[in-house]
Design an enzyme around this catalytic site. Structure first.
Site, PDB file in Angstrom:
ATOM      1  CB  CYS A   1      -1.236   0.474   1.210  1.00 56.68           C
ATOM      2  SG  CYS A   1      -1.635   1.484   1.707  1.00 56.68           S
TER       3      CYS A   1
ATOM      4  CB  CYS B   1       0.456   1.451   4.060  1.00 52.50           C
ATOM      5  SG  CYS B   1      -0.976   1.534   3.657  1.00 52.50           S
TER       6      CYS B   1
END
Length: 142
Positions: A30, A33
């Site tokens: 991600c 993230c």
């Protein structure tokens, strides 16, 4: 305090054993993230009274499902074992500091009273139409 990685087996004891816990649900693949991780780590070093935990949603798929994670990163904040904040999306340092400060400033007597009322209402409603979810949405906005 640095961030700590926790597993599904550690999640409940982590929440129960600490006054304030922030949990970052993330995954290696991600991009947002990975962008949020340094901010999370930096802010964690400024707040030794808060436990900053990370849950890898790939490794802990069951925990992510049980927590209702549908988008990552998702940040959750618990205070005195109560979910008081849950929001998907990466925050910048100022926004994360605001969340930490708001969680610290909560009147927990008021929050516990609100949760008790919501649980009593849910119990009364469940006698006729099924139980209402207890997902933290009953907590007042910060």
């Amino acid at each position: 305090m640095a961030t700590v990685d926790i597993t599904g087996e550690q999640f409940a004891s982590t929440i129960e054993g600490n006054d304030i816990v922030l949990v970052d649900f993330w995954a290696e693949w991600c991009g947002p993230c990975r962008q949020f991780a340094p901010t999370y780590r930096t802010v964690s070093e400024k707040h030794s009274d808060v436990l900053f935990a990370k849950v890898d949603t790939e490794a802990e798929q069951q925990l992510a499902a049980e927590a209702g994670i549908t988008s990552i990163p998702t940040l959750m904040a618990f205070r005195e074992k109560v979910l008081v904040f849950s929001q998907p999306g990466a925050l910048n340092a100022q926004q994360l500091e605001q969340v930490v400060d708001a969680v610290k400033a909560l009147d927990m007597d008021e929050v516990h009273a609100h949760v008790a009322r919501a649980q009593a209402e849910a119990a009364a409603a469940s006698q006729g139409a099924g139980a209402a979810p207890q997902d933290g949405s009953q907590i007042p906005d910060l």
